[in-house]
Design a protein around this motif. Structure first.
Motif, PDB file in Angstrom:
ATOM      1  N   SER A 192       2.715  -6.041   2.096  1.00 44.43           N
ATOM      2  CA  SER A 192       3.289  -7.326   2.511  1.00 44.43           C
ATOM      3  C   SER A 192       4.508  -7.676   1.675  1.00 44.43           C
ATOM      4  O   SER A 192       5.526  -8.163   2.198  1.00 44.43           O
ATOM      5  CB  SER A 192       2.235  -8.429   2.393  1.00 44.43           C
ATOM      6  N   VAL A 193       4.440  -7.418   0.363  1.00 50.36           N
ATOM      7  CA  VAL A 193       5.576  -7.706  -0.514  1.00 50.36           C
ATOM      8  C   VAL A 193       6.777  -6.842  -0.140  1.00 50.36           C
ATOM      9  O   VAL A 193       7.909  -7.332  -0.026  1.00 50.36           O
ATOM     10  CB  VAL A 193       5.176  -7.470  -1.985  1.00 50.36           C
ATOM     11  N   ILE A 194       6.531  -5.552   0.066  1.00 53.16           N
ATOM     12  CA  ILE A 194       7.625  -4.642   0.401  1.00 53.16           C
ATOM     13  C   ILE A 194       8.249  -5.006   1.744  1.00 53.16           C
ATOM     14  O   ILE A 194       9.483  -5.008   1.893  1.00 53.16           O
ATOM     15  CB  ILE A 194       7.117  -3.189   0.411  1.00 53.16           C
ATOM     16  N   VAL A 195       7.418  -5.330   2.737  1.00 52.04           N
ATOM     17  CA  VAL A 195       7.948  -5.703   4.052  1.00 52.04           C
ATOM     18  C   VAL A 195       8.789  -6.969   3.958  1.00 52.04           C
ATOM     19  O   VAL A 195       9.871  -7.062   4.553  1.00 52.04           O
ATOM     20  CB  VAL A 195       6.790  -5.884   5.059  1.00 52.04           C
ATOM     21  N   PRO A 254      -4.360  -4.984   5.115  1.00 53.65           N
ATOM     22  CA  PRO A 254      -4.597  -6.250   4.396  1.00 53.65           C
ATOM     23  C   PRO A 254      -5.371  -6.091   3.093  1.00 53.65           C
ATOM     24  O   PRO A 254      -5.452  -7.037   2.321  1.00 53.65           O
ATOM     25  CB  PRO A 254      -5.424  -7.053   5.414  1.00 53.65           C
ATOM     26  N   HIS A 255      -5.954  -4.900   2.826  1.00 51.98           N
ATOM     27  CA  HIS A 255      -6.779  -4.764   1.629  1.00 51.98           C
ATOM     28  C   HIS A 255      -5.958  -4.568   0.363  1.00 51.98           C
ATOM     29  O   HIS A 255      -6.509  -4.575  -0.740  1.00 51.98           O
ATOM     30  CB  HIS A 255      -7.761  -3.591   1.794  1.00 51.98           C
ATOM     31  N   VAL A 256      -4.642  -4.366   0.497  1.00 55.60           N
ATOM     32  CA  VAL A 256      -3.752  -4.295  -0.657  1.00 55.60           C
ATOM     33  C   VAL A 256      -2.575  -5.236  -0.414  1.00 55.60           C
ATOM     34  O   VAL A 256      -2.217  -5.539   0.728  1.00 55.60           O
ATOM     35  CB  VAL A 256      -3.246  -2.862  -0.903  1.00 55.60           C
ATOM     36  N   LEU A 257      -1.945  -5.672  -1.503  1.00 52.97           N
ATOM     37  CA  LEU A 257      -0.898  -6.683  -1.385  1.00 52.97           C
ATOM     38  C   LEU A 257       0.492  -6.097  -1.255  1.00 52.97           C
ATOM     39  O   LEU A 257       1.365  -6.684  -0.600  1.00 52.97           O
ATOM     40  CB  LEU A 257      -0.955  -7.614  -2.608  1.00 52.97           C
ATOM     41  N   ASN A 287       0.040   2.469   4.486  1.00 50.30           N
ATOM     42  CA  ASN A 287      -0.310   1.078   4.207  1.00 50.30           C
ATOM     43  C   ASN A 287       0.824   0.130   4.569  1.00 50.30           C
ATOM     44  O   ASN A 287       0.586  -0.991   5.040  1.00 50.30           O
ATOM     45  CB  ASN A 287      -0.675   0.906   2.730  1.00 50.30           C
ATOM     46  N   ILE A 288       2.061   0.592   4.373  1.00 48.50           N
ATOM     47  CA  ILE A 288       3.212  -0.256   4.718  1.00 48.50           C
ATOM     48  C   ILE A 288       3.363  -0.360   6.231  1.00 48.50           C
ATOM     49  O   ILE A 288       3.475  -1.464   6.786  1.00 48.50           O
ATOM     50  CB  ILE A 288       4.494   0.298   4.075  1.00 48.50           C
ATOM     51  N   PHE A 289       3.356   0.775   6.920  1.00 44.94           N
ATOM     52  CA  PHE A 289       3.589   0.751   8.368  1.00 44.94           C
ATOM     53  C   PHE A 289       2.437   0.113   9.134  1.00 44.94           C
ATOM     54  O   PHE A 289       2.652  -0.430  10.226  1.00 44.94           O
ATOM     55  CB  PHE A 289       3.828   2.168   8.890  1.00 44.94           C
ATOM     56  N   GLU A 328       3.014 -13.580   6.143  1.00 39.92           N
ATOM     57  CA  GLU A 328       2.038 -12.639   5.586  1.00 39.92           C
ATOM     58  C   GLU A 328       0.984 -13.343   4.743  1.00 39.92           C
ATOM     59  O   GLU A 328      -0.180 -12.942   4.727  1.00 39.92           O
ATOM     60  CB  GLU A 328       2.759 -11.576   4.746  1.00 39.92           C
ATOM     61  N   SER A 329       1.403 -14.393   4.037  1.00 37.47           N
ATOM     62  CA  SER A 329       0.417 -15.157   3.252  1.00 37.47           C
ATOM     63  C   SER A 329      -0.623 -15.770   4.165  1.00 37.47           C
ATOM     64  O   SER A 329      -1.829 -15.743   3.869  1.00 37.47           O
ATOM     65  CB  SER A 329       1.129 -16.250   2.437  1.00 37.47           C
ATOM     66  N   TYR A 330      -0.165 -16.327   5.291  1.00 38.81           N
ATOM     67  CA  TYR A 330      -1.105 -16.905   6.248  1.00 38.81           C
ATOM     68  C   TYR A 330      -2.022 -15.836   6.826  1.00 38.81           C
ATOM     69  O   TYR A 330      -3.246 -16.020   6.916  1.00 38.81           O
ATOM     70  CB  TYR A 330      -0.333 -17.598   7.368  1.00 38.81           C
TER      71      TYR A 330
END
Length: 506
Positions: free
Chosen positions: A52-55, A46-49, A40-42, A91-93
């Motif tokens: 984006s926070v970790i990146v 987009p279905h989990v938040l 999910n990180i790599f 990422e928010s956008y």
């Protein structure tokens, strides 16, 4: 006299499976959770938040570390905070665009645009199959008389006699089959130009029927729904491609205007919308990590290498492979380092562990797949488990070696200052042994990567499965691209772990 070693091993495996299935389920769940977390990180799903926070946090940390070497600490922290906020804003956008809702009103508008294209195409549609017949006649002139291709051209012309003018898919099948035969015969593009034009012409009209199921899906949107969930990637790509063909081929002004409007509204449903942005962020993160650890040369190599991977459409598979390799390596270190410490401190433990490691390193790699499949079935979990077992010995051996190479003077000094066993290990032995342990990490990662292709045989996915697919289906180019991607990933991980080891030595 035959000794039933294989039967004995089978009985042991079945006994473990029958009596410890709960334990294996727990292990499978833990391994799967870690792999999914990394995937999910790599892939910046987009279905989990949390990806984006970790990146964003990793960007901030790496920028702060990079600036810390050149400016004062407060300025480095400020730069890290700015980088974190910038990436967080991007990422928010991206997430807001991907999670944008499709309302029934917007769905109705897209339906109307698609229906307008269908109506315009219906009016411009040919009333006979003459365009296809004409194209076949022109193509037949380019073909050598009496050849196999000439006979196939005549067969295609005859097959069109029983086809109605609006049976575009049937016409396309005949034209595309002949086009494939032309490729096998070695005809160049100038000789197949008329045939290609006819294929594009009928592809544009085939949109009339292809739109029907899409309109049906849009009609089912009776409440706000995430736009990326309305259509799958394949359906969207097919309709978007045909709308583009309509724009390029049609000479009717009404058709061109309708298709342009429909394409503009239809692109809002793209499931891969802004996918490039997520890939660019992860590429930048990997490159920044390379810069902080290994310098500008490794930064350039990471950018060029991963751009090449992306251009070959191997990005997702590479990230899946990276996630599995890192998960397997992480578990190998969690198990291997404590075993190495135990072996370094206890001669009895070393006498027990060393033969096991020798056995593990001499056993053929394919044999690891047997217990992995038996205990965990098929998929990424048995692949990671087999990789973990295969790659763990260097972690144990190098940890043992590193601790035993700690100078006696250091150990005696620590004892003189009253250090207990735990303080001796954490504050004296492990820090000094760290370069050797990192060398073991390097070897563990390389062994894990060497198992990537093998575990592809049991459905582990990633680049290994792509290489095997290229071999079994004789897709030489696809297999080569997969292999190149593995090489790039291996060089990246190898140089980073080597750089980490060299930093610890200094």
């Amino acid at each position: 006299m035959k000794i039933p070693v294989g039967d004995f091993f089978e009985h042991i495996v079945n006994f473990l499976k029958d009596n410890l299935q709960g334990l294996f389920d727990v292990i499978s769940t833990a391994v799967k959770a870690v792999i999914v977390f990394l995937e999910n990180i790599f892939l910046l799903e987009p279905h989990v938040l949390y990806p984006s926070v970790i990146v964003a946090l990793l960007f901030g940390l790496l920028v702060a570390v990079a600036f810390c070497r050149r400016v004062r600490l407060p300025l480095a922290i400020a730069a890290g905070v700015v980088a974190c906020l910038v990436v967080g804003g991007i990422e928010s956008y991206r997430l807001s665009e991907l999670r944008a809702m499709l309302t029934p009103e917007k769905s109705a508008a897209i339906q109307a645009d698609l229906q307008a294209v269908v109506t315009a195409l219906d009016k411009a549609a040919p009333e006979t199959t003459d365009p296809a017949t004409t194209a076949l006649n022109k193509f037949g002139v380019q073909v050598e008389r009496g050849s196999k291709l000439a006979r196939q051209t005549r067969v295609a012309g005859i097959s069109l006699r029983d086809v109605d003018a609006d049976e575009y898919q049937e016409i396309l099948v005949s034209l595309k089959t002949l086009r494939a035969e032309a490729d096998e015969a070695g005809l160049d593009q100038s000789q197949t130009e008329d045939l290609d034009d006819a294929i594009d012409y009928y592809e544009s009209f085939s949109l009339i029927k292809d739109v029907e199921p899409v309109v049906g899906m849009l009609k089912r949107v009776t409440a706000p729904e995430a736009r990326v969930d309305v259509l799958n990637t394949r359906t969207y790509a097919r309709i978007a491609e045909k709308l583009q063909i309509v724009q390029a081929v049609s000479t009717d002004v009404n058709v061109q205007q309708a298709s342009e409007q429909a394409l503009a509204s239809f692109t809002r449903l793209d499931p891969e919308r802004l996918a490039w942005m997520g890939k660019a962020l992860i590429l930048a993160l990997l490159a920044l990590f390379a810069f902080v650890i290994a310098g500008t040369g490794m930064f350039a190599m990471a950018v060029i290498g991963f751009l090449l991977v992306m251009s070959m459409s191997m990005w997702d598979l590479t990230m899946l492979t990276l996630a599995m390799v890192l998960a397997a390596t992480g578990f190998a270190l969690v198990i291997g380092v404590p075993l190495g410490i135990l072996a370094a401190r206890s001669k009895l433990a070393e006498k027990i562990i060393r033969p096991v490691l020798d056995f593990m390193q001499t056993l053929p790699a394919f044999v690891y797949l047997i217990p992995a499949v038996i205990f965990f079935n098929l998929g990424v979990v048995p692949g990671a488990f087999a990789t973990l077992i295969f790659a763990m010995p260097p972690a144990v051996r190098f940890t043992t070696l590193g601790i035993r190479q700690v100078p006696e003077e250091v150990v005696e000094a620590a004892h003189a200052f009253g250090a207990n066993d735990w303080q001796m290990l954490v504050k004296a032995q492990l820090p000094i042994a760290m370069p050797t342990i990192l060398a073991g990490l390097n070897q563990t990662i390389m062994l894990a990567l060497s198992m990537v292709v093998i575990v592809g045989m049991i459905g582990a996915g990633g680049l290994g499965e792509a290489v095997l697919s290229g071999i079994t289906q004789m897709q030489i180019g696809y297999g080569f691209e997969s292999g190149i991607s593995i090489v790039i990933l291996a060089i990246y991980l190898d140089r980073l772990t080597q750089a980490l080891g060299s930093q610890k030595k200094h």
